[in-house]
Scaffold this motif. Structure first.
Motif, mmCIF file in Angstrom:
data_model
loop_
_atom_site.group_PDB
_atom_site.id
_atom_site.type_symbol
_atom_site.label_atom_id
_atom_site.label_comp_id
_atom_site.label_asym_id
_atom_site.label_seq_id
_atom_site.Cartn_x
_atom_site.Cartn_y
_atom_site.Cartn_z
ATOM 1 N N LEU A 8 -18.479 12.635 8.117
ATOM 2 C CA LEU A 8 -17.397 12.208 8.781
ATOM 3 C C LEU A 8 -18.100 11.761 10.231
ATOM 4 N N ASN A 9 -19.029 12.120 10.687
ATOM 5 C CA ASN A 9 -19.683 11.523 11.914
ATOM 6 C C ASN A 9 -20.209 9.893 11.735
ATOM 7 N N PHE A 10 -20.289 9.588 10.385
ATOM 8 C CA PHE A 10 -20.670 8.326 10.176
ATOM 9 C C PHE A 10 -19.495 7.461 9.528
ATOM 10 N N LYS A 59 -7.836 9.012 13.504
ATOM 11 C CA LYS A 59 -7.705 9.961 14.719
ATOM 12 C C LYS A 59 -7.826 11.525 14.531
ATOM 13 N N VAL A 60 -7.393 11.727 13.390
ATOM 14 C CA VAL A 60 -7.802 12.974 13.083
ATOM 15 C C VAL A 60 -9.137 13.395 13.033
ATOM 16 N N ILE A 61 -9.965 12.645 12.331
ATOM 17 C CA ILE A 61 -11.520 12.730 12.234
ATOM 18 C C ILE A 61 -12.272 12.686 13.628
ATOM 19 N N LYS A 62 -11.390 11.809 14.369
ATOM 20 C CA LYS A 62 -12.154 11.803 15.987
ATOM 21 C C LYS A 62 -12.147 13.090 16.453
ATOM 22 N N GLU A 63 -10.909 13.788 16.346
ATOM 23 C CA GLU A 63 -10.759 15.147 17.059
ATOM 24 C C GLU A 63 -11.453 16.106 16.189
ATOM 25 N N TYR A 64 -11.573 15.889 14.951
ATOM 26 C CA TYR A 64 -12.378 17.163 14.371
ATOM 27 C C TYR A 64 -13.843 17.043 14.625
#
Length: 317
Positions: A86-88, A167-172
């Motif tokens: 997810l970071n990539f 935006k969900v992944i960004k917060e995760y």
């Protein structure tokens, strides 16, 4: 050739003991995505698998630049591998799915179309699960314990598979706690979500690396990290023991004056030593687990370490 265009969809899949699955996984994902868009990326995260999974990922990445590989320095675990991927991920929408093809790639369009109705998260609710009997039992026990001790009502038919807005992944990925369970952390975020029924297939090849012991450790980590209910239970138990001790003491006093006790103090003393001693060890053990968790968190070690990447701009190729 590399492209600078932001992908519409990113697929993130942790890979472990899947050397015979990788080719079919990529093939089916690509077939499912092509009707939606050709602007996508598939990120396969090799969780330091002991077989040739990384070699197979490399083969696929050489055929298509949209296939990207992340190789972790050691085996960190499924949820850490997901976090690494997810970071990539750069897509406007991100699909998280397992690599064993029990999460069916042909369900991705259904999840994506549902998301376009205005949902930030669309989860896959697996119907007609094709797990083995042992896995169904261990999964059931895991969720019973988890729901009771965490105070949550988690649907055990829902796991990692789903589509998530960027935006969900960004917060995760802002959440850095060491004990990770992707579904529980996503649930904590509180974005607008729904679930749809999807088909569930048998594992394409091999067997799951999840055992009862693995699920038990995962449940323990998640519960300790997200709930203080075990501490409250221990407090309640201490109160009950105090009341019980008072009742036993009162009974012994009355028995002494009524002449019922032939060997004064022996039974009560032995019972009290064993019972209270065991209780104290339990209490100290639970407190020790929480202290140990705090110790691990304050060390601030990285959640994962990337050893190699393929088709990603990170300087590790």
């Amino acid at each position: 050739m590399a492209t600078t265009t932001t992908p519409l969809i990113s697929i993130v899949s942790p890979v472990y003991k899947a050397e015979t699955i990788v080719h079919e996984l990529v093939k089916e994902i690509k077939a499912s995505l092509e009707p939606i868009t050709s602007n996508y990326e598939i990120i396969l995260v090799n969780d330091c698998s002991p077989d040739n999974s990384w070699f197979k990922i490399k083969e696929e990445s050489e055929k298509d630049y949209r296939i990207k590989g992340v190789h972790l320095s050691r085996n960190f675990g499924q949820h850490y591998a997901i976090t690494a991927g997810l970071n990539f991920a750069k897509g406007g929408w991100v699909v998280v799915m397992d690599c064993d093809l029990q999460d069916r790639p042909d369900e991705i369009p259904n999840l994506y179309n549902k998301a376009l109705e205005g949902w930030d998260i669309v989860l896959a609710r697996r119907t007609g699960r094709k797990d083995t009997f042992t896995k169904r039992i261990t999964t059931h026990l895991f969720y019973r314990a988890y729901n009771y001790l965490s105070g949550l009502n988690t649907d055990r038919s829902i796991a990692n598979f789903g589509v998530y807005h960027s935006k969900v992944i960004k917060e995760y990925i802002k959440m850095k706690e060491g004990a990770r369970s992707f579904p529980s952390l996503v649930q904590f975020l509180g974005f607008k979500s729904c679930a749809i029924d999807v088909k569930h297939s048998q594992r394409f090849d091999g067997k799951s690396s999840y055992t009862f012991a693995t699920l038990f450790r995962l449940a323990g980590d998640v519960i300790i990290s997200n709930s203080n209910k075990p501490l409250r239970m221990i407090t309640s138990l201490g109160f009950v023991v105090s009341v019980l001790s008072f009742v036993i003491a009162l009974y012994n006093v009355l028995s002494y004056y009524l002449g019922f006790i032939q060997v004064p103090g022996f039974t009560t003393t032995v019972f009290s030593i064993w019972f209270v001693g065991g209780l104290l060890l339990t209490v100290l053990g639970v407190i020790g687990i929480y202290v140990g968790r705090i110790f691990n968190e304050v060390k601030g070690r990285p959640l994962y370490i990337v050893s190699k990447v393929l088709n990603l701009d990170s300087g590790l190729d």
